[in-house]
Design a protein around this motif. Structure first.
Motif, short mmCIF file in Angstrom:
data_model
loop_
_atom_site.label_atom_id
_atom_site.label_comp_id
_atom_site.label_asym_id
_atom_site.label_seq_id
_atom_site.Cartn_x
_atom_site.Cartn_y
_atom_site.Cartn_z
N GLU A 6 0.91 -1.08 0.07
CA GLU A 6 0.09 -0.12 0.09
C GLU A 6 0.94 1.07 0.19
O GLU A 6 0.51 2.08 -0.60
CB GLU A 6 -1.00 0.03 1.16
CG GLU A 6 -1.97 -1.06 1.08
CD GLU A 6 -2.75 -1.11 2.54
OE1 GLU A 6 -2.60 -0.34 3.30
OE2 GLU A 6 -3.86 -1.87 2.57
N SER A 7 2.17 1.09 0.78
CA SER A 7 2.93 2.41 0.88
C SER A 7 3.56 2.70 -0.66
O SER A 7 3.76 3.83 -1.03
CB SER A 7 4.00 2.07 1.79
OG SER A 7 4.94 3.19 1.95
N LEU A 8 3.72 1.47 -1.45
CA LEU A 8 4.51 1.58 -2.64
C LEU A 8 3.32 2.32 -3.42
O LEU A 8 3.79 3.24 -4.51
CB LEU A 8 5.10 0.30 -2.97
CG LEU A 8 5.52 0.29 -4.36
CD1 LEU A 8 6.92 1.19 -4.56
CD2 LEU A 8 6.15 -0.98 -4.88
N GLU A 9 2.20 1.80 -3.36
CA GLU A 9 1.18 2.18 -4.36
C GLU A 9 0.93 3.58 -3.86
O GLU A 9 0.62 4.36 -4.96
CB GLU A 9 -0.08 1.29 -4.14
CG GLU A 9 -0.90 1.62 -4.94
CD GLU A 9 -2.31 0.82 -4.95
OE1 GLU A 9 -3.38 1.05 -5.54
OE2 GLU A 9 -2.42 -0.14 -4.06
N THR A 10 0.89 3.81 -2.82
CA THR A 10 0.63 5.44 -2.27
C THR A 10 1.71 6.25 -2.95
O THR A 10 1.25 7.42 -3.66
CB THR A 10 0.60 5.64 -1.07
OG1 THR A 10 -0.60 4.82 -0.45
CG2 THR A 10 0.22 6.87 -0.51
N LYS A 11 2.96 5.75 -2.97
CA LYS A 11 3.98 6.60 -3.61
C LYS A 11 3.98 7.03 -4.97
O LYS A 11 4.18 7.88 -5.51
CB LYS A 11 5.44 6.06 -3.27
CG LYS A 11 5.78 6.06 -1.69
CD LYS A 11 7.07 5.53 -1.32
CE LYS A 11 7.34 5.51 0.16
NZ LYS A 11 8.68 4.97 0.40
N LEU A 12 3.35 5.78 -5.75
CA LEU A 12 3.54 5.59 -7.20
C LEU A 12 2.31 6.51 -7.57
O LEU A 12 2.45 7.39 -8.63
CB LEU A 12 3.46 4.34 -7.71
CG LEU A 12 4.38 3.41 -7.61
CD1 LEU A 12 3.79 2.02 -8.08
CD2 LEU A 12 5.31 3.84 -8.71
N GLN A 13 1.34 6.67 -6.81
CA GLN A 13 0.10 7.54 -7.02
C GLN A 13 0.35 8.94 -7.05
O GLN A 13 0.03 9.69 -7.82
CB GLN A 13 -1.30 6.99 -6.25
CG GLN A 13 -1.79 5.91 -6.72
CD GLN A 13 -2.87 5.40 -5.89
OE1 GLN A 13 -3.12 6.18 -4.64
NE2 GLN A 13 -3.72 4.55 -6.08
N SER A 14 1.36 9.13 -5.85
CA SER A 14 1.56 10.60 -5.57
C SER A 14 2.60 11.16 -6.80
O SER A 14 2.50 12.31 -7.16
CB SER A 14 2.44 10.55 -4.28
OG SER A 14 2.98 11.94 -3.93
N VAL A 15 3.17 10.14 -7.26
CA VAL A 15 4.32 10.39 -8.41
C VAL A 15 3.80 10.89 -9.63
O VAL A 15 3.94 11.69 -10.22
CB VAL A 15 5.40 9.25 -8.52
CG1 VAL A 15 6.31 9.82 -9.73
CG2 VAL A 15 6.34 9.34 -7.23
N GLN A 16 2.83 9.90 -9.89
CA GLN A 16 1.85 10.21 -11.21
C GLN A 16 1.11 11.44 -11.00
O GLN A 16 0.85 12.08 -12.20
CB GLN A 16 1.00 8.69 -11.40
CG GLN A 16 1.50 7.64 -11.66
CD GLN A 16 0.65 6.53 -11.51
OE1 GLN A 16 -0.45 6.45 -10.91
NE2 GLN A 16 1.23 5.19 -12.02
N LYS A 17 0.53 11.78 -9.85
CA LYS A 17 -0.20 12.97 -9.71
C LYS A 17 0.62 14.23 -9.96
O LYS A 17 0.45 15.15 -10.55
CB LYS A 17 -0.89 12.82 -8.23
CG LYS A 17 -1.76 14.09 -8.01
CD LYS A 17 -2.37 14.05 -6.62
CE LYS A 17 -3.30 15.25 -6.36
NZ LYS A 17 -4.00 15.12 -5.11
#
Length: 226
Positions: A6-17
């Motif tokens: 979940e932490s990795l997914e959150t980071k990826l979403q943040s980067v994509q955003k």
């Protein structure tokens, strides 16, 4: 493991955003710059050529509205509006640039004639003529409008109007000094002759031939029998 995922997914979403935001911000910055330059050239042209180029100025408001959407993070709304916004800005830019090009060519023809005449009679400051011709040739207007101190659009627009008016006054003054020196009966003939280098003998009245021969460019006149 689940927490790590979940932490990795959150980071990826943040980067994509962040990437999405930066990409949209770059596109909007480019559109805003194009719209600003279009409006500034329009102000300059209005003052210089005494002609108001008609465009849909709502495009500027549309750019501001979409920038506000970016600040609110409404990316999908922005992406939906971008195609029409790009079309609005491009249409305004094309309209202004095309009309300015026409006006530049028209005025440059006159300035070229003024330069040719001045080469013969040396009546006006050559540097002023060059400056005028240089603007019409290269249209390097930004250096006369933008400065580090001026950050607001209205200040830049005022710079554009003032520079355009300065060039207009130089154009009118130089033209009058050069061609206003001659009697009205032959002024237009001299402009024609300087512009294309020839006159038709049959087009001239006897008094015009006399006035031309007695003028300070009499020795340069080339007449052709029709």
């Amino acid at each position: 493991m689940s927490t790590d995922s979940e932490s990795l997914e959150t980071k990826l979403q943040s980067v994509q955003k962040q990437y999405r935001r930066q990409h949209l911000a770059d596109e909007l910055d480019e559109l805003a710059e194009t719209m600003e330059e279009t409006l500034l050239q329009r102000e300059l042209a209005s003052a210089f050529f005494d002609e108001r180029v008609e465009i849909d100025t709502s495009a500027r408001q549309s750019v501001d509205e979409v920038i506000d959407l970016l600040e609110r993070g409404e990316y999908e709304t922005i992406e939906g509006r971008l195609p029409s916004l790009e079309s609005e800005v491009e249409s305004a830019e094309t309209t202004v640039q095309n009309r300015i090009q026409e006006l530049r060519l028209k005025h440059n023809s006159t300035v070229t004639a003024m330069q040719r005449l001045n080469d013969r009679v040396e009546r006006v400051d050559e540097l002023r003529l060059r400056a005028l011709g240089g603007l019409l040739d290269d249209w390097r207007w930004k250096e006369h409008v933008y400065s580090e101190e001026d950050v607001k659009f209205e200040e830049l627009a005022q710079n554009a109007r003032e520079y355009g008016q300065e060039m207009r006054e130089a154009f009118d003054e130089l033209q009058e000094t050069l061609f206003g020196h001659y009697p009205p009966d032959i002024r237009s003939l001299i402009e024609r002759m300087i512009d294309d280098g020839r006159l038709s003998y049959a087009d001239l009245k006897p008094e015009q031939r006399t006035l031309l021969a007695e003028s300070d460019i009499g020795e340069y006149i080339e007449l052709t029998l029709s």
